[in-house]
Design an enzyme around this catalytic site. Structure first.
Site, PDB file in Angstrom:
ATOM      1  N   GLU A   1      33.973  39.223  42.745  1.00 49.33           N
ATOM      2  CA  GLU A   1      34.810  38.351  43.554  1.00 49.33           C
ATOM      3  C   GLU A   1      36.157  38.129  42.879  1.00 49.33           C
ATOM      4  O   GLU A   1      36.225  37.728  41.717  1.00 49.33           O
ATOM      5  CB  GLU A   1      34.149  36.983  43.756  1.00 49.33           C
ATOM      6  CG  GLU A   1      32.943  36.984  44.651  1.00 49.33           C
ATOM      7  CD  GLU A   1      32.400  35.591  44.914  1.00 49.33           C
ATOM      8  OE1 GLU A   1      31.503  35.466  45.767  1.00 49.33           O
ATOM      9  OE2 GLU A   1      32.862  34.621  44.265  1.00 49.33           O
ATOM     10  N   CYS A   2      37.218  38.379  43.592  1.00 48.42           N
ATOM     11  CA  CYS A   2      38.592  38.061  43.186  1.00 48.42           C
ATOM     12  C   CYS A   2      38.927  38.641  41.810  1.00 48.42           C
ATOM     13  O   CYS A   2      39.311  39.795  41.708  1.00 48.42           O
ATOM     14  CB  CYS A   2      38.816  36.552  43.238  1.00 48.42           C
ATOM     15  SG  CYS A   2      40.565  36.091  43.368  1.00 48.42           S
TER      16      CYS A   2
END
Length: 456
Positions: free
Chosen positions: A342-343
């Protein structure tokens, strides 16, 4: 019915001093020997780090958008189990919710779901008698929100304090604290907000101690505790990672070998929700943390990797220099092992970040920009992947100042439906990488599905 003394620390707007007051209250009461639980309204990852430092317990998020209103009280009860006090730090202004959706996910909404009294922190630095009108407006706006007291912040002098107290006498809302303008208590910030605890070490410990001292000296702790104890009992069940994992399991269950799932941590990867890791363990994984800044190899026996959010752009030279670990991550992904990112994790899996080599799992290059991408998202899985089947719906949050330029060969991860329609993220085999931050308490199937893929 569960009786947990609790307070919600809110403010008319951002920048009023919520983090200082909430963290200071947690630390001050913990220093008195009280078991304190810290919570944060919304998707913020950084404030819960300070809450963890103040209380010695995991900081928890209460997000009525990502997890749904129905899970707010059960998640709160889970996080605050066994505590004599729970302090919930609000987000933005008291009544500011998800854009265009009324009160949803606002501090006021969460306070109502928890039936918790609110302490309003007011930046009084540029007002005197007007403070009474401001407090009256906030206290009367929603009859279901109980503002039980005010803490006046950034008060300039004894005379200023006297004027503020006089103005508030007729408001019916008691003053439970007065904090003077103090240098050296503020927490440093940068492009995505406050600098996380994990990056500051002893400085963060000193900052929390300073907050505790300031709050203990300026606030009526007994009055605040009495207000917290006035909260009525909460009905409904307590969230359980074991129960959620069992409910989301796709197979018949039974005793199986526990696959080792390596979760990225350390200063570069500080963004994670405690419930996500709890769900991985409840789904049968042996969860081990590794630090991409320090470790040159994945934990022995790793069958899957989870890389959450953080600040890889700050540590890009160090991450790039750790070539041994970058190769290990790439080799694991190439072998078909599940990888969820994520990210910050997405950036780490890219070919490069600001021109520096990263893991090269994805045919994509990332770079910093001046534009902030921020907000809640509604998403649909476009491709069957290690977290969700195609067509599954999830809610999440984006928060970054980078862009990523994809090459060819990867399938899109999500179809975004809020606030605009677009595709986002990458799926390559058993690799799922996206900017979307997700809270798995709302979708426990993500954890069970990931662990089952790790079992292979």
């Amino acid at each position: 019915m569960v009786n947990i003394p609790r307070l919600v620390v809110a403010a008319p707007s951002s920048g009023s001093g919520k983090t200082t007051v909430a963290t200071g209250l947690m630390a001050a009461f913990a220093a008195r020997g009280l078991a304190v639980s810290g919570h944060k309204v919304g998707p913020d990852y950084i404030d819960p780090g300070f809450h963890t430092l103040a209380t010695g317990r995991p900081g928890r998020n209460l997000d009525a958008y990502m997890c749904g209103p129905e899970l707010v009280a059960p998640l709160f009860t889970h996080g605050a189990r066994g505590c004599g006090l729970a302090v919930v730090e609000g987000v933005m202004g008291l009544y500011d919710g998800a854009s265009g959706l009324g009160e949803l996910a606002s501090t006021a909404h969460v306070a109502k779901l928890l039936r918790a009294p609110v302490v309003l922190v007011v930046d009084a630095s540029s007002q005197s008698r007007s403070v009474a009108a401001l407090v009256h407006g906030f206290a009367s706006w929603d009859a279901e929100v109980r503002i039980g007291g005010v803490i006046l912040n950034k008060v300039g002098s004894d005379r200023h304090e006297a004027l503020l107290r006089e103005a508030l006498e007729e408001s019916g809302v008691p003053v439970l604290g007065v904090l003077r303008r103090v240098e050296g208590v503020a927490v440093p910030s940068r492009h995505l907000g406050l600098v996380p605890v994990a990056e500051r070490g002893a400085e963060a410990v000193a900052a929390v101690a300073a907050m505790a001292g300031q709050v203990a000296a300026g606030c009526d702790l007994e009055g605040l505790l009495a207000l917290a104890r006035s909260a009525p009992a909460l009905s409904g069940g307590e969230w359980s990672a074991d129960g959620a994992a069992r409910g989301a399991a796709e197979g018949p269950g039974g005793v199986e070998v526990k696959p080792l799932v390596a979760v990225a941590g350390g200063a570069a990867f500080t963004f994670s929700y405690a419930e996500n890791t709890e769900l991985l363990a409840a789904a049968g994984a042996d969860v081990v943390t590794f630090d991409p800044l320090r470790h040159e190899a994945l934990p022995p026996g790793t069958r899957g990797v989870v890389i959450g959010g953080g600040f890889p752009e700050v540590y890009a030279p160090e991450l790039s220099a750790n070539e041994a670990l970058r190769k290990a991550v790439a080799e694991l992904a190439l072998s078909g092992a599940p990888v969820a990112a994520e990210c910050a994790g997405l950036l780490y899996l890219a070919r490069s970040l600001d021109g520096l080599p990263m893991c090269g799992v994805l045919d994509a290059d990332a770079r910093m920009t001046k534009r902030l991408t921020l907000g809640y998202r509604d998403a649909v899985a476009l491709t069957d992947n290690v977290l969700a089947p195609a067509g599954a719906r999830m809610r999440g949050h984006e928060f970054h100042r980078t862009v990523i330029e994809p090459g060819a060969g990867d399938e899109p991860a999500w179809g975004m439906h809020r606030p605009e329609r677009r595709v986002e993220g990458f799926v390559r085999g058993n690799v799922h990488a996206s900017y979307l931050h997700t809270h798995w308490a709302a979708s426990p199937g993500a954890a069970t599905r990931f662990v089952e893929r790790c079992r292979g």
